[in-house]
Design an enzyme around this catalytic site. Structure first.
Site, mmCIF file in Angstrom:
data_model
loop_
_atom_site.group_PDB
_atom_site.id
_atom_site.type_symbol
_atom_site.label_atom_id
_atom_site.label_comp_id
_atom_site.label_asym_id
_atom_site.label_seq_id
_atom_site.Cartn_x
_atom_site.Cartn_y
_atom_site.Cartn_z
ATOM 1 N N LYS A 298 0.834 -1.202 0.000
ATOM 2 C CA LYS A 298 0.000 0.000 0.000
ATOM 3 C C LYS A 298 0.874 1.259 0.000
ATOM 4 O O LYS A 298 2.090 1.183 0.239
ATOM 5 C CB LYS A 298 -0.911 -0.027 1.238
ATOM 6 C CG LYS A 298 -1.922 -1.184 1.256
ATOM 7 C CD LYS A 298 -2.817 -1.054 2.482
ATOM 8 C CE LYS A 298 -3.846 -2.167 2.543
ATOM 9 N NZ LYS A 298 -4.774 -1.993 3.687
ATOM 10 N N ARG B 274 -0.569 -14.238 4.587
ATOM 11 C CA ARG B 274 -1.328 -13.553 5.656
ATOM 12 C C ARG B 274 -0.602 -13.688 7.000
ATOM 13 O O ARG B 274 -0.589 -12.770 7.799
ATOM 14 C CB ARG B 274 -2.749 -14.146 5.785
ATOM 15 C CG ARG B 274 -3.632 -13.988 4.568
ATOM 16 C CD ARG B 274 -4.371 -12.695 4.459
ATOM 17 N NE ARG B 274 -5.243 -12.358 5.568
ATOM 18 C CZ ARG B 274 -6.025 -11.285 5.554
ATOM 19 N NH1 ARG B 274 -6.058 -10.477 4.505
ATOM 20 N NH2 ARG B 274 -6.782 -10.995 6.592
ATOM 21 N N THR C 112 -4.845 -7.483 10.728
ATOM 22 C CA THR C 112 -5.216 -6.173 10.175
ATOM 23 C C THR C 112 -4.729 -4.980 11.007
ATOM 24 O O THR C 112 -4.241 -4.011 10.448
ATOM 25 C CB THR C 112 -6.758 -6.091 10.054
ATOM 26 O OG1 THR C 112 -7.207 -7.230 9.316
ATOM 27 C CG2 THR C 112 -7.205 -4.835 9.352
ATOM 28 N N ARG D 222 3.593 -6.266 9.617
ATOM 29 C CA ARG D 222 2.838 -5.189 10.270
ATOM 30 C C ARG D 222 3.331 -4.954 11.694
ATOM 31 O O ARG D 222 3.428 -3.823 12.153
ATOM 32 C CB ARG D 222 1.338 -5.528 10.255
ATOM 33 C CG ARG D 222 0.712 -5.336 8.871
ATOM 34 C CD ARG D 222 -0.693 -5.926 8.797
ATOM 35 N NE ARG D 222 -1.401 -5.585 7.573
ATOM 36 C CZ ARG D 222 -2.499 -6.197 7.155
ATOM 37 N NH1 ARG D 222 -3.030 -7.186 7.867
ATOM 38 N NH2 ARG D 222 -3.091 -5.835 6.035
ATOM 39 N N ASN E 217 -1.747 0.001 7.240
ATOM 40 C CA ASN E 217 -1.180 -1.298 7.645
ATOM 41 C C ASN E 217 -0.321 -1.947 6.557
ATOM 42 O O ASN E 217 -0.172 -3.164 6.500
ATOM 43 C CB ASN E 217 -2.282 -2.244 8.142
ATOM 44 C CG ASN E 217 -3.372 -2.455 7.114
ATOM 45 O OD1 ASN E 217 -3.230 -2.055 5.955
ATOM 46 N ND2 ASN E 217 -4.457 -3.098 7.514
ATOM 47 N N HIS F 208 -1.928 -5.195 1.498
ATOM 48 C CA HIS F 208 -3.163 -5.942 1.295
ATOM 49 C C HIS F 208 -2.773 -7.332 0.800
ATOM 50 O O HIS F 208 -1.920 -7.450 -0.070
ATOM 51 C CB HIS F 208 -4.064 -5.277 0.242
ATOM 52 C CG HIS F 208 -5.107 -6.225 -0.263
ATOM 53 N ND1 HIS F 208 -6.283 -6.461 0.417
ATOM 54 C CD2 HIS F 208 -5.116 -7.060 -1.333
ATOM 55 C CE1 HIS F 208 -6.981 -7.391 -0.232
ATOM 56 N NE2 HIS F 208 -6.294 -7.764 -1.297
HETATM 57 P P1 GDP Z 1 -7.330 -6.914 5.739
HETATM 58 O O1 GDP Z 1 -7.847 -8.084 4.947
HETATM 59 O O2 GDP Z 1 -6.382 -7.346 6.843
HETATM 60 O O3 GDP Z 1 -6.711 -5.827 4.888
HETATM 61 O O4 GDP Z 1 -8.571 -6.233 6.499
HETATM 62 P P2 GDP Z 1 -10.091 -5.936 6.059
HETATM 63 O O5 GDP Z 1 -10.456 -6.606 4.772
HETATM 64 O O6 GDP Z 1 -10.945 -6.197 7.270
HETATM 65 O O7 GDP Z 1 -10.110 -4.348 5.843
HETATM 66 C C1 GDP Z 1 -9.621 -3.755 4.691
HETATM 67 C C2 GDP Z 1 -8.801 -2.541 5.059
HETATM 68 O O8 GDP Z 1 -9.640 -1.546 5.644
HETATM 69 C C3 GDP Z 1 -7.721 -2.779 6.129
HETATM 70 O O9 GDP Z 1 -6.523 -3.291 5.604
HETATM 71 C C4 GDP Z 1 -7.539 -1.395 6.719
HETATM 72 O O10 GDP Z 1 -6.662 -0.582 5.932
HETATM 73 C C5 GDP Z 1 -8.937 -0.799 6.637
HETATM 74 N N1 GDP Z 1 -9.709 -0.969 7.879
HETATM 75 C C6 GDP Z 1 -10.166 -2.142 8.410
HETATM 76 N N2 GDP Z 1 -10.877 -1.923 9.520
HETATM 77 C C7 GDP Z 1 -10.874 -0.567 9.705
HETATM 78 C C8 GDP Z 1 -11.453 0.296 10.701
HETATM 79 O O11 GDP Z 1 -12.103 -0.142 11.669
HETATM 80 N N3 GDP Z 1 -11.248 1.637 10.537
HETATM 81 C C9 GDP Z 1 -10.524 2.156 9.508
HETATM 82 N N4 GDP Z 1 -10.378 3.484 9.444
HETATM 83 N N5 GDP Z 1 -9.963 1.385 8.564
HETATM 84 C C10 GDP Z 1 -10.131 0.036 8.659
#
Ligand code: GDP
Length: 201
Positions: A21, A130, A136, A147, A167, A170
């Protein structure tokens, strides 16, 4: 198990999709990320730096009600855990609306600077990547994960600042999601086949 039976595929043929990212690129972590994958016997089979359009990003993240509600639900749960008010920061407690807002911040973030996209192949690469990347939320990620070693962001910090959680990476969550994302991001690009010394021969 069912997945491999159905596809008659050796686990080392599995491919996953990874994006470094904008924060990962701007922190100078491209080399570190690639190094960590390669040192775990994973193979980079396609790679490119690019700047995503909003439309491309919009087609990358799911927009189903289930996915948006899950994102909103995760956010709400974090708020409850730390005694913060979702209503105050988002103006609503509706999980779908909260999920939509977070998705919009994600698109803003992912189009803010170049990223590096890649296809990574190796034994159970979806799960392995992962694991190497970590969970996350960076502040909860174990040291030793990418991370955990290089970021310290949290949902509450990000939400207060009305932006996505920074973070670094992706990575696809399932082989099905990986197939969809590889097609989306590398549709016209070649995916290479080569043998790594000590792994494939
Ligand atoms: P990933 O698969 O670990 O990337 O996580 P997710 O699919 O749940 O979320 C996608 C992306 O959204 C994450 O990588 C974060 O950058 C962002 N994100 C997830 N949860 C939150 C949240 O509660 N607040 C904010 N601001 N961003 C979030």
């Amino acid at each position: 198990m069912g997945y491999y039976r159905a596809h008659m595929m050796h686990p080392k043929e599995e491919k996953t999709f990874v994006l470094i990212k904008p924060d990962g690129v701007r922190k100078g972590l491209i080399g570190e990320v690639i190094k960590r994958f390669e040192q775990r016997d994973l193979k980079i089979v396609a790679m490119e730096m690019f700047l995503s359009t909003r439309v491309e990003m919009d087609n990358h993240y799911p927009k189903t009600e289930a996915w948006l509600t899950r994102l909103g639900d995760k956010t709400t749960t974090t708020y409850e855990k730390y005694g913060h008010s979702v209503k105050r920061d988002f103006g609503t407690t509706d999980k779908l609306k909260v999920g939509k807002e977070v998705r919009k911040w994600l698109i803003d973030f992912m189009t803010s600077a170049p990223m590096v996209k890649m296809v990574v192949q190796g034994v159970h690469s979806v799960d392995m990547v992962r694991k190497i990347v970590g969970p996350t939320m960076p502040y909860l990620a174990e040291m030793g994960t990418i991370r955990g070693d290089y970021s310290a962001d949290s949902a509450i910090s990000a939400n207060i600042e009305k932006r996505a959680v920074y973070n670094l990476i992706h990575a696809s969550e399932t082989p099905e999601e990986a197939a969809h994302e590889i097609k989306h991001w590398f549709g016209k690009h070649p995916i290479y086949k080569y043998k790594r010394f000590g792994i494939d021969e």
